[in-house]
Design a protein around this motif. Structure first.
Motif, PDB file in Angstrom:
ATOM      1  N   ASP A   1       0.840  -1.195   0.000  1.00  9.56           N
ATOM      2  CA  ASP A   1       0.000   0.000   0.000  1.00  9.56           C
ATOM      3  C   ASP A   1       0.880   1.253   0.000  1.00  9.56           C
ATOM      4  O   ASP A   1       1.874   1.327   0.717  1.00  9.56           O
ATOM      5  CB  ASP A   1      -0.890  -0.004   1.250  1.00  9.56           C
ATOM      6  CG  ASP A   1      -1.949   1.075   1.179  1.00  9.56           C
ATOM      7  OD1 ASP A   1      -1.624   2.227   1.534  1.00  9.56           O
ATOM      8  OD2 ASP A   1      -3.079   0.764   0.782  1.00  9.56           O
TER       9      ASP A   1
ATOM     10  N   GLU B   1     -12.243 -10.444  -0.760  1.00  8.00           N
ATOM     11  CA  GLU B   1     -12.904  -9.151  -0.901  1.00  8.00           C
ATOM     12  C   GLU B   1     -12.228  -8.089  -0.039  1.00  8.00           C
ATOM     13  O   GLU B   1     -11.989  -6.964  -0.487  1.00  8.00           O
ATOM     14  CB  GLU B   1     -14.384  -9.288  -0.538  1.00  8.00           C
ATOM     15  CG  GLU B   1     -15.200  -8.059  -0.846  1.00  8.00           C
ATOM     16  CD  GLU B   1     -16.691  -8.325  -0.715  1.00  8.00           C
ATOM     17  OE1 GLU B   1     -17.465  -7.369  -0.877  1.00  8.00           O
ATOM     18  OE2 GLU B   1     -17.072  -9.486  -0.449  1.00  8.00           O
ATOM     19  N   ARG B   2     -11.899  -8.430   1.209  1.00  6.44           N
ATOM     20  CA  ARG B   2     -11.303  -7.440   2.114  1.00  6.44           C
ATOM     21  C   ARG B   2      -9.861  -7.125   1.752  1.00  6.44           C
ATOM     22  O   ARG B   2      -9.438  -5.977   1.809  1.00  6.44           O
ATOM     23  CB  ARG B   2     -11.372  -7.948   3.554  1.00  6.44           C
ATOM     24  CG  ARG B   2     -12.767  -8.038   4.141  1.00  6.44           C
ATOM     25  CD  ARG B   2     -12.682  -8.335   5.631  1.00  6.44           C
ATOM     26  NE  ARG B   2     -11.924  -9.544   5.898  1.00  6.44           N
ATOM     27  CZ  ARG B   2     -12.443 -10.762   5.978  1.00  6.44           C
ATOM     28  NH1 ARG B   2     -13.743 -10.936   5.786  1.00  6.44           N
ATOM     29  NH2 ARG B   2     -11.679 -11.811   6.235  1.00  6.44           N
TER      30      ARG B   2
ATOM     31  N   TYR C   1      -7.960  -8.040  -1.219  1.00  5.57           N
ATOM     32  CA  TYR C   1      -7.566  -7.724  -2.587  1.00  5.57           C
ATOM     33  C   TYR C   1      -8.602  -6.892  -3.354  1.00  5.57           C
ATOM     34  O   TYR C   1      -8.318  -6.456  -4.471  1.00  5.57           O
ATOM     35  CB  TYR C   1      -7.294  -9.015  -3.368  1.00  5.57           C
ATOM     36  CG  TYR C   1      -6.124  -9.784  -2.831  1.00  5.57           C
ATOM     37  CD1 TYR C   1      -4.825  -9.345  -3.054  1.00  5.57           C
ATOM     38  CD2 TYR C   1      -6.302 -10.944  -2.086  1.00  5.57           C
ATOM     39  CE1 TYR C   1      -3.741 -10.043  -2.558  1.00  5.57           C
ATOM     40  CE2 TYR C   1      -5.223 -11.654  -1.588  1.00  5.57           C
ATOM     41  CZ  TYR C   1      -3.944 -11.200  -1.832  1.00  5.57           C
ATOM     42  OH  TYR C   1      -2.871 -11.882  -1.341  1.00  5.57           O
ATOM     43  N   GLY C   2      -9.777  -6.690  -2.782  1.00  6.50           N
ATOM     44  CA  GLY C   2     -10.803  -5.964  -3.521  1.00  6.50           C
ATOM     45  C   GLY C   2     -11.286  -6.714  -4.729  1.00  6.50           C
ATOM     46  O   GLY C   2     -11.629  -6.122  -5.762  1.00  6.50           O
TER      47      GLY C   2
ATOM     48  N   LYS D   1     -14.052  -9.348  -6.370  1.00  4.94           N
ATOM     49  CA  LYS D   1     -15.387  -9.909  -6.145  1.00  4.94           C
ATOM     50  C   LYS D   1     -15.263 -11.426  -6.034  1.00  4.94           C
ATOM     51  O   LYS D   1     -14.797 -12.091  -6.956  1.00  4.94           O
ATOM     52  CB  LYS D   1     -16.319  -9.525  -7.288  1.00  4.94           C
ATOM     53  CG  LYS D   1     -16.573  -8.021  -7.414  1.00  4.94           C
ATOM     54  CD  LYS D   1     -17.649  -7.731  -8.431  1.00  4.94           C
ATOM     55  CE  LYS D   1     -19.016  -8.142  -7.907  1.00  4.94           C
ATOM     56  NZ  LYS D   1     -20.113  -7.723  -8.815  1.00  4.94           N
TER      57      LYS D   1
ATOM     58  N   GLU E   1     -16.167   2.255  -8.267  1.00  3.91           N
ATOM     59  CA  GLU E   1     -14.875   2.422  -7.609  1.00  3.91           C
ATOM     60  C   GLU E   1     -14.527   1.240  -6.720  1.00  3.91           C
ATOM     61  O   GLU E   1     -13.373   0.939  -6.488  1.00  3.91           O
ATOM     62  CB  GLU E   1     -14.882   3.715  -6.771  1.00  3.91           C
ATOM     63  CG  GLU E   1     -15.075   4.986  -7.598  1.00  3.91           C
ATOM     64  CD  GLU E   1     -13.987   5.176  -8.636  1.00  3.91           C
ATOM     65  OE1 GLU E   1     -12.851   4.736  -8.395  1.00  3.91           O
ATOM     66  OE2 GLU E   1     -14.275   5.739  -9.701  1.00  3.91           O
ATOM     67  N   ARG E   2     -15.540   0.590  -6.170  1.00  2.19           N
ATOM     68  CA  ARG E   2     -15.280  -0.600  -5.354  1.00  2.19           C
ATOM     69  C   ARG E   2     -14.844  -1.747  -6.250  1.00  2.19           C
ATOM     70  O   ARG E   2     -15.195  -1.823  -7.393  1.00  2.19           O
ATOM     71  CB  ARG E   2     -16.531  -0.996  -4.567  1.00  2.19           C
ATOM     72  CG  ARG E   2     -16.954   0.018  -3.514  1.00  2.19           C
ATOM     73  CD  ARG E   2     -18.143  -0.499  -2.719  1.00  2.19           C
ATOM     74  NE  ARG E   2     -17.777  -1.628  -1.863  1.00  2.19           N
ATOM     75  CZ  ARG E   2     -18.210  -2.855  -2.077  1.00  2.19           C
ATOM     76  NH1 ARG E   2     -18.995  -3.133  -3.107  1.00  2.19           N
ATOM     77  NH2 ARG E   2     -17.865  -3.829  -1.264  1.00  2.19           N
ATOM     78  N   MET E   3     -14.096  -2.645  -5.733  1.00  6.76           N
ATOM     79  CA  MET E   3     -13.592  -3.796  -6.477  1.00  6.76           C
ATOM     80  C   MET E   3     -12.817  -3.349  -7.716  1.00  6.76           C
ATOM     81  O   MET E   3     -12.916  -3.928  -8.786  1.00  6.76           O
ATOM     82  CB  MET E   3     -14.743  -4.730  -6.915  1.00  6.76           C
ATOM     83  CG  MET E   3     -15.659  -5.144  -5.795  1.00  6.76           C
ATOM     84  SD  MET E   3     -14.736  -5.992  -4.481  1.00  6.76           S
ATOM     85  CE  MET E   3     -15.970  -6.052  -3.206  1.00  6.76           C
ATOM     86  N   SER E   4     -12.044  -2.277  -7.562  1.00 10.79           N
ATOM     87  CA  SER E   4     -11.305  -1.758  -8.713  1.00 10.79           C
ATOM     88  C   SER E   4     -10.125  -2.633  -9.097  1.00 10.79           C
ATOM     89  O   SER E   4      -9.493  -2.410 -10.134  1.00 10.79           O
ATOM     90  CB  SER E   4     -10.807  -0.343  -8.405  1.00 10.79           C
ATOM     91  OG  SER E   4      -9.932  -0.357  -7.277  1.00 10.79           O
ATOM     92  N   THR E   5      -9.802  -3.647  -8.287  1.00 11.51           N
ATOM     93  CA  THR E   5      -8.670  -4.510  -8.593  1.00 11.51           C
ATOM     94  C   THR E   5      -8.851  -5.195  -9.938  1.00 11.51           C
ATOM     95  O   THR E   5      -7.876  -5.455 -10.649  1.00 11.51           O
ATOM     96  CB  THR E   5      -8.497  -5.569  -7.487  1.00 11.51           C
ATOM     97  OG1 THR E   5      -8.377  -4.900  -6.229  1.00 11.51           O
ATOM     98  CG2 THR E   5      -7.263  -6.412  -7.720  1.00 11.51           C
TER      99      THR E   5
END
Length: 857
Positions: free
Chosen positions: A342, A384-385, A387-388, A390, A496-500
């Protein structure tokens, strides 16, 4: 020693001078040889591949040497944990009977014992076996869909030895050691539960009390209760597994180096980058040598599998090297390392993120693709927590399609495998069947694209791919169809969520036909260029001569891959044995006169006849030589790569087989030494040659299995390239005015103020009217000078959607009316303009900070 055994030993002694050293009188030579193999010293100095990757950045630290030393020892340890029980008696019995021999064996805590035990239970065992190292075989199995007839049951010994491997599980410990966990108690409990259910259903209480006496630490495997199936669904089994054959060398290197990165947080940026680049090379090699994993049809089998074992198919069993559960544990341990990347972490900056994160996530995606649905669900919250990503299986399969090249033999097979893995098919939707028409495939594809849009996924395309009158935003189904998941390389997810999902670039494991040169670093630390068509042959050590050009001087050298058959002597000995068998059978058969006798004459006792012994699978040592330097060594059994320890064990097994079967044949011929006298010299000579070859191979140092340390894909943009992301949202809903289902996009929009083609046909600078930024964009494919005006024009409506621009026309359309999509342009960079905001142009335009709703047909 028996009289016959004494005679054999004395005869051998008398022939040492004529035929070399005598037989090694060992009934279980394979076990002793395995002990020698386990004690072999690993030579880290001989490994070029890993040391070349880290030598510059880890000089003096010993990082590279430690990595290779630990990995090589771990690989040998893994291979030597696949020792099988002595099967000499079964070998002789099968030799006499000429048919498959059914037998049983008792195990205590996973270890076989000679005698049976009371109060042990026999489980029902089932396998699905997917042979995966032979490309043509994979194509045939995919074409037949593996259901045209019952699967080959192999022989009883193969089934029994494979079932034995399932009684334990091998994992990699935190200290990178191989740990073997016993599963006997778990299997016993499962079998007892099944028996209780059966007794309860039958209302039979007679044997219920006997189940309470069953030992929990012991189990008996019977070959009659071990069976191979096409699918495990609907089967009542106590122990089952889906066995997938892969290139274990590349997989082991990939997993081991992944673990090394995770546990060695002291590696600096350059070391980590080099190691990840090397892992990408392992992944490419893994793809080339494990075709079954990269077929679209395999995805549904992996999803539905209860227990997946990845390993190699030997002549005696399927040897598991890792499992879905083992890979799951490795992924869980990677969370701390990923969190350390990060940008807010001390010592980490934005450049680190750009260099490391995408490569690391590519490797993570490849490992995730090896997990079955059960193991994925058990770590859904973690994915999910941390690596983002789904965690729903359908979303993961879309990620795999984007990153991993999954192929099929034709577009029909591709669609049949793709849609069930990702989308639930409604009863009224088109179902792809064999022999379906182009229109059926097209309608199915359109339905599938709409289903993805409802879930927030968009697939960008070019002017030729998009813009047709109906569903203008849907990429057209090409005339030749689609048979590779590379079509999903540009797939992106909204929000924007799960942008990985949008961070991970597609893996480049092959090269486009137009690429004529490929830059590689070989294991001698030097840089060369080769032809992309030669990459696969060089990387997999296929025999031949290949031209390589040295980068600095431009001189052309010949890289030669040689092939030496290591077990030619043992097969020559088997041919001599078969000649002796034919002679024995001719003498053992009834005389000609008795054959013409009356059928009423009392039948004589059937003579003892032996079948001919099949030759050993071809074992080769393939070496890559360049200018007198040995770069790499690979061992292959019938063209399939195997570890060195398995190659040595292969030689020892067939040595033992020839020795014991010839001795048994001589015993069966009676006390006469005539048969022995005629053939013993030749047999002994070939056995001696084979043993000498095996001992020489043990003494040789370990080398890389491929001469290519790293290949630079010319199609790959640098992962450090700036990528500007513009948030957006999509929804597929019925439009009240038009009366049909349209795609609605919420995104920033503007009009094109100026277009300047920097690199004709490949790169343009676009300045928008209201957003004070110059966007450097690239069409998704090069365009001609005549087409440049068609791609982007002043006054065109622009939507900023993720890393792409949507160019829509005509620009004077109101946002409440549907627009026709013309093209997608990938945003390479965004630079603020000096003159600030431009004058607002067009009508019904909103400010750039507002989120307009645009509907596309």
């Amino acid at each position: 020693m028996s009289d016959r055994g004494l005679m054999l030993s004395m005869s051998n002694f008398g022939r040492q001078r004529a035929y070399g050293r005598p037989f090694v009188g060992v009934d279980d030579a394979e076990t002793l040889d395995a002990e020698e193999t386990r004690s072999m010293m690993t030579s880290a100095d001989a490994e070029h591949e890993t040391t070349s990757s880290l030598s510059g950045s880890a000089s003096g630290s010993g990082t590279a040497m430690n990595l290779f030393t630990e990995r090589s020892r771990g690989f040998d340890d893994m291979a030597n944990k696949h020792l099988h029980s002595s099967d000499l008696a079964l070998m002789i019995k099968s030799f006499e009977k000429q048919t498959d021999v059914n037998f049983s064996r008792t195990y205590v805590l996973g270890n076989p014992i000679k005698d049976s035990l009371p109060n042990t239970i026999e489980p029902k065992v089932g396998f699905v076996f997917l042979p995966g190292s032979d490309g043509p075989m994979v194509n045939r199995l995919e074409q037949d869909n593996m259901i045209d007839k019952g699967p080959d049951q192999r022989d009883a010994l193969w089934r029994m030895n494979t079932a034995e491997t399932l009684l334990s599980e091998i994992t990699v410990g935190k200290d990178l050691s191989m740990i073997k966990h016993d599963r006997t108690t778990e299997v016993v409990q499962s079998t007892v539960r099944r028996h209780r259910k059966e007794l309860l259903a039958a209302r039979d209480r007679k044997y219920k009390s006997e189940l309470d006496l069953i030992r929990s630490d012991a189990i008996t495997l019977a070959s009659l209760n071990v069976e191979l199936f096409h699918t495990l669904s609907g089967q009542t089994l106590d122990l089952c597994a889906t066995l997938i054959e892969v290139n274990v060398g590349s997989l082991f290197e990939l997993i081991y180096d992944y673990r090394w990165i995770v546990h060695n947080t002291g590696l600096d940026l350059q070391q980590t980058k080099d190691l990840l680049d090397r892992m990408i090379e392992y992944a490419r090699r893994f793809c080339l040598n494990s075709p079954i994993l990269f077929r679209m049809t395999t995805r549904n089998r992996i999803i539905d599998a209860t227990n997946i074992c990845y390993g190699v198919d030997s002549e005696r069993s399927f040897e598991t090297h890792t499992t879905s559960r083992g890979i799951q544990e490795i992924i869980r341990m990677s969370a701390a390392y990923f969190n350390s990347l990060d940008p807010g972490t001390p010592g980490m900056d934005e450049s680190t993120q750009r260099l490391i994160r995408p490569r690391f996530l590519q490797m993570l995606t490849l490992l995730l693709s090896l997990l079955n649905d059960r193991d994925v669900k058990s770590m859904a919250g973690f994915l999910e927590r941390t690596y983002g990503i789904k965690p729903a299986r359908a979303d993961l399969e879309l990620l795999f399609c984007k990153v991993i090249p999954l192929t099929s033999i034709n577009s029909t097979v591709f669609l049949k495998a793709l849609i069930p893995a990702i989308d639930e098919v409604e009863p009224d939707e088109i179902v792809i069947r064999d022999g379906c028409t182009f229109e059926d495939q097209k309608r199915c594809w359109d339905t599938f694209m709409r289903s993805l849009a409802r879930r927030g996924y968009l697939l960008p395309g070019t002017l030729d791919d998009l813009g047709h009158p109906q569903s203008s935003w849907v990429m057209k189904w090409p005339d030749e169809g689609v048979k590779s998941s590379t079509i999903f390389g540009r797939l992106q997810y909204h929000g924007e969520r799960m942008s990985t999902f949008n961070e991970i670039p597609p893996g480049r494991f092959s090269y486009a036909p137009e690429v004529t040169e490929l830059t590689v670093i070989l294991t001698n630390h030097e840089t060369y260029t080769i032809h992309p068509k030669d990459y696969q042959h060089i990387s997999t050590l296929t025999k031949g001569l290949y031209s390589v050009t040295r980068g600095e001087e431009g001189s052309v050298w010949e890289l030669e891959v040689t092939e030496v058959v290591m077990n030619r002597a043992i097969n020559d000995g088997i041919r001599i044995l078969n000649e002796a068998i034919r002679r024995f059978n001719a003498k053992a058969g009834p005389p000609q006169s008795s054959r013409r006798g009356s059928v009423l004459i009392k039948r004589r006792k059937e003579p003892q006849l032996f079948p001919e012994v099949p030759l050993a699978s071809r074992l080769t040592r393939n070496e890559a030589w360049l200018h007198g330097t040995l770069l790499a060594v690979a061992y292959k059994v019938d063209g399939r790569n195997v570890p060195k320890a398995d190659a040595l064990r292969h030689m020892t097994y067939h040595y033992s087989r020839l020795y014991n079967l010839f001795n048994h044949l001589c015993e069966s011929a009676g006390r006469s030494t005539a048969l022995y006298e005629q053939y013993i010299g030749h047999i002994n000579r070939y056995l001696s040659i084979d043993r000498e070859e095996c001992q020489r191979e043990k003494a040789r140092s370990h080398l890389s299995g491929s001469p290519v340390a790293r290949a630079f894909n010319p199609e790959d943009p640098e992962l450090s390239t700036s990528k500007v992301w513009h948030g957006y949202s999509v929804e597929l809903r019925r439009h009240p005015r038009v009366g049909q289902e349209l795609l609605h996009i919420w995104a920033k929009c503007d009009l094109v103020q100026s277009v300047n083609w920097r690199i004709p046909g490949t790169q343009a600078a676009i300045v928008l009217a209201q957003i004070p930024t110059m966007f450097v964009v690239a069409p998704l494919k090069p365009v001609t000078q005549e087409q440049q005006g068609e791609e982007v024009r002043v006054g065109d409506l622009v939507l900023l959607v993720g890393t792409y621009m949507i160019i829509a026309a005509p620009h004077e359309h109101d946002f409440s009316l549907p627009c026709v999509m013309m093209n997608w342009l990938e945003i390479q960079d965004a630079v603020p303009t000096e003159n600030g905001r431009a004058t607002r142009r067009g009508r019904n335009m909103r400010g750039p900070d507002e989120v307009p709703v645009t509907a596309f047909i």
